[in-house]
Scaffold this motif. Structure first.
Motif, PDB file in Angstrom:
ATOM      1  N   SER A  80       0.600  -1.310   0.166  1.00 29.41           N
ATOM      2  CA  SER A  80      -0.198   0.039  -0.110  1.00 29.41           C
ATOM      3  C   SER A  80       0.814   1.238  -0.070  1.00 29.41           C
ATOM      4  O   SER A  80       0.415   2.250  -0.325  1.00 29.41           O
ATOM      5  CB  SER A  80      -1.163  -0.035   1.166  1.00 29.41           C
ATOM      6  OG  SER A  80      -1.837  -0.897   1.183  1.00 29.41           O
ATOM      7  N   TYR A  81       2.063   1.259   0.560  1.00 28.58           N
ATOM      8  CA  TYR A  81       2.749   2.560   0.986  1.00 28.58           C
ATOM      9  C   TYR A  81       3.867   2.956  -0.217  1.00 28.58           C
ATOM     10  O   TYR A  81       4.283   3.926  -0.057  1.00 28.58           O
ATOM     11  CB  TYR A  81       3.421   2.268   2.175  1.00 28.58           C
ATOM     12  CG  TYR A  81       2.233   1.549   3.156  1.00 28.58           C
ATOM     13  CD1 TYR A  81       1.082   2.492   3.483  1.00 28.58           C
ATOM     14  CD2 TYR A  81       2.299   0.646   3.803  1.00 28.58           C
ATOM     15  CE1 TYR A  81       0.176   2.137   4.236  1.00 28.58           C
ATOM     16  CE2 TYR A  81       1.403   0.000   4.394  1.00 28.58           C
ATOM     17  CZ  TYR A  81       0.267   0.819   4.602  1.00 28.58           C
ATOM     18  OH  TYR A  81      -0.640   0.224   5.511  1.00 28.58           O
ATOM     19  N   HIS A 106      -6.563   4.151   8.895  1.00 27.22           N
ATOM     20  CA  HIS A 106      -6.648   5.588   9.496  1.00 27.22           C
ATOM     21  C   HIS A 106      -6.466   5.937  11.070  1.00 27.22           C
ATOM     22  O   HIS A 106      -6.278   6.813  11.772  1.00 27.22           O
ATOM     23  CB  HIS A 106      -7.973   6.306   9.158  1.00 27.22           C
ATOM     24  CG  HIS A 106      -7.873   6.159   7.547  1.00 27.22           C
ATOM     25  ND1 HIS A 106      -6.948   6.974   6.767  1.00 27.22           N
ATOM     26  CD2 HIS A 106      -8.652   5.327   6.846  1.00 27.22           C
ATOM     27  CE1 HIS A 106      -7.390   6.785   5.390  1.00 27.22           C
ATOM     28  NE2 HIS A 106      -8.313   5.716   5.441  1.00 27.22           N
ATOM     29  N   TRP A 112       2.126   6.596   8.888  1.00 29.50           N
ATOM     30  CA  TRP A 112       2.292   6.274   7.429  1.00 29.50           C
ATOM     31  C   TRP A 112       1.386   5.240   6.971  1.00 29.50           C
ATOM     32  O   TRP A 112       1.111   5.287   5.755  1.00 29.50           O
ATOM     33  CB  TRP A 112       3.793   5.896   7.309  1.00 29.50           C
ATOM     34  CG  TRP A 112       4.150   4.729   8.009  1.00 29.50           C
ATOM     35  CD1 TRP A 112       4.707   4.903   9.376  1.00 29.50           C
ATOM     36  CD2 TRP A 112       4.155   3.236   7.779  1.00 29.50           C
ATOM     37  NE1 TRP A 112       4.909   3.672   9.686  1.00 29.50           N
ATOM     38  CE2 TRP A 112       4.621   2.712   8.855  1.00 29.50           C
ATOM     39  CE3 TRP A 112       3.478   2.704   6.888  1.00 29.50           C
ATOM     40  CZ2 TRP A 112       4.606   1.291   9.005  1.00 29.50           C
ATOM     41  CZ3 TRP A 112       3.525   1.117   6.681  1.00 29.50           C
ATOM     42  CH2 TRP A 112       4.200   0.748   7.940  1.00 29.50           C
ATOM     43  N   ALA A 114      -1.826   5.175   7.151  1.00 34.29           N
ATOM     44  CA  ALA A 114      -2.980   6.088   6.547  1.00 34.29           C
ATOM     45  C   ALA A 114      -3.058   6.337   5.044  1.00 34.29           C
ATOM     46  O   ALA A 114      -4.092   6.681   4.759  1.00 34.29           O
ATOM     47  CB  ALA A 114      -3.484   6.960   7.540  1.00 34.29           C
ATOM     48  N   LYS A 115      -1.599   6.438   4.595  1.00 34.70           N
ATOM     49  CA  LYS A 115      -1.617   6.835   3.237  1.00 34.70           C
ATOM     50  C   LYS A 115      -1.279   5.821   2.198  1.00 34.70           C
ATOM     51  O   LYS A 115      -0.168   5.605   1.679  1.00 34.70           O
ATOM     52  CB  LYS A 115      -0.413   7.808   3.261  1.00 34.70           C
ATOM     53  CG  LYS A 115      -0.793   9.086   4.179  1.00 34.70           C
ATOM     54  CD  LYS A 115       0.264   9.806   4.218  1.00 34.70           C
ATOM     55  CE  LYS A 115       0.083  11.226   5.209  1.00 34.70           C
ATOM     56  NZ  LYS A 115       0.610  11.370   6.369  1.00 34.70           N
ATOM     57  N   SER A 116      -2.434   5.086   1.758  1.00 32.00           N
ATOM     58  CA  SER A 116      -2.292   3.977   0.919  1.00 32.00           C
ATOM     59  C   SER A 116      -2.351   4.592  -0.640  1.00 32.00           C
ATOM     60  O   SER A 116      -3.135   5.292  -1.100  1.00 32.00           O
ATOM     61  CB  SER A 116      -3.444   3.068   0.740  1.00 32.00           C
ATOM     62  OG  SER A 116      -3.443   2.138  -0.320  1.00 32.00           O
ATOM     63  N   ILE A 117      -1.111   4.565  -1.393  1.00 32.57           N
ATOM     64  CA  ILE A 117      -1.011   4.840  -2.806  1.00 32.57           C
ATOM     65  C   ILE A 117      -1.983   4.266  -3.579  1.00 32.57           C
ATOM     66  O   ILE A 117      -2.474   4.666  -4.690  1.00 32.57           O
ATOM     67  CB  ILE A 117       0.588   4.953  -3.105  1.00 32.57           C
ATOM     68  CG1 ILE A 117       0.841   3.321  -3.361  1.00 32.57           C
ATOM     69  CG2 ILE A 117       1.353   5.653  -2.520  1.00 32.57           C
ATOM     70  CD1 ILE A 117       2.046   3.251  -4.143  1.00 32.57           C
ATOM     71  N   THR A 119      -5.133   3.932  -3.166  1.00 37.14           N
ATOM     72  CA  THR A 119      -6.446   4.518  -3.264  1.00 37.14           C
ATOM     73  C   THR A 119      -6.839   5.430  -4.417  1.00 37.14           C
ATOM     74  O   THR A 119      -7.697   5.684  -4.967  1.00 37.14           O
ATOM     75  CB  THR A 119      -6.272   5.503  -1.799  1.00 37.14           C
ATOM     76  OG1 THR A 119      -6.255   4.713  -0.748  1.00 37.14           O
ATOM     77  CG2 THR A 119      -7.584   6.249  -1.754  1.00 37.14           C
TER      78      THR A 119
END
Length: 147
Positions: A80-81, A106, A112, A114-117, A119
């Motif tokens: 995800s990151y 979240h 970090w 909470a910030k899935s690329i 998305t």
């Protein structure tokens, strides 16, 4: 022709039920597969259910689903990151993509998470509903496949 939903699982999800059960629960990946297959059957969908710890294999799984699938349910986990090749592969699909996370990313202690690329290219996101998030994603794809 039966439509297929591809359910793709990223790194360490093969350890579900053992790894950090206070966060991810005791449900195993095999349990999730059974749940997904039952939901897919209810909507007349076939299931391809896969897990990989390797980024290049995830890219290949996405590319295999790229055309003609009813949809992709993906739990990218740690991909995800920073897994930009996975993101790029998802950009090339012609079906809905539902991103699923067992925990609420979240609310996790590490900001970090909470910030899935992923998305940016996901049709929808389900986070924090445990294994039921997968069933909801399959149900949604089944609804979309019926038109």
């Amino acid at each position: 022709m039966t439509k297929t939903v591809h359910i793709l699982n990223g790194p360490n999800l093969n350890l579900l039920g053992e790894r950090e059960p206070e966060i991810y629960g005791r449900t195993t990946l095999a349990d999730i597969e059974t749940l997904c297959r039952a939901e897919a059957d209810a909507h007349g969908l076939e299931v391809v259910f896969r897990q990989t710890n390797a980024e290049h294999e995830m890219v290949e799984l996405i590319q295999a689903a790229r055309k003609g699938a009813a949809g992709i349910v993906i739990n990218p986990a740690a991909f995800s990151y920073a897994a930009f090749p996975v993101l790029d592969a998802l950009k090339a699909v012609d079906c809905p993509v539902i991103e699923v996370h067992l925990s609420n990313i979240h609310r996790r202690d590490e900001a970090w998470r909470a910030k899935s690329i992923m998305t940016a290219v996901s049709t929808g996101i389900i986070s924090g509903l445990g294994a039921q998030g997968y069933a909801l994603a399959v149900r949604h794809i089944g609804t979309l496949a019926r038109g």
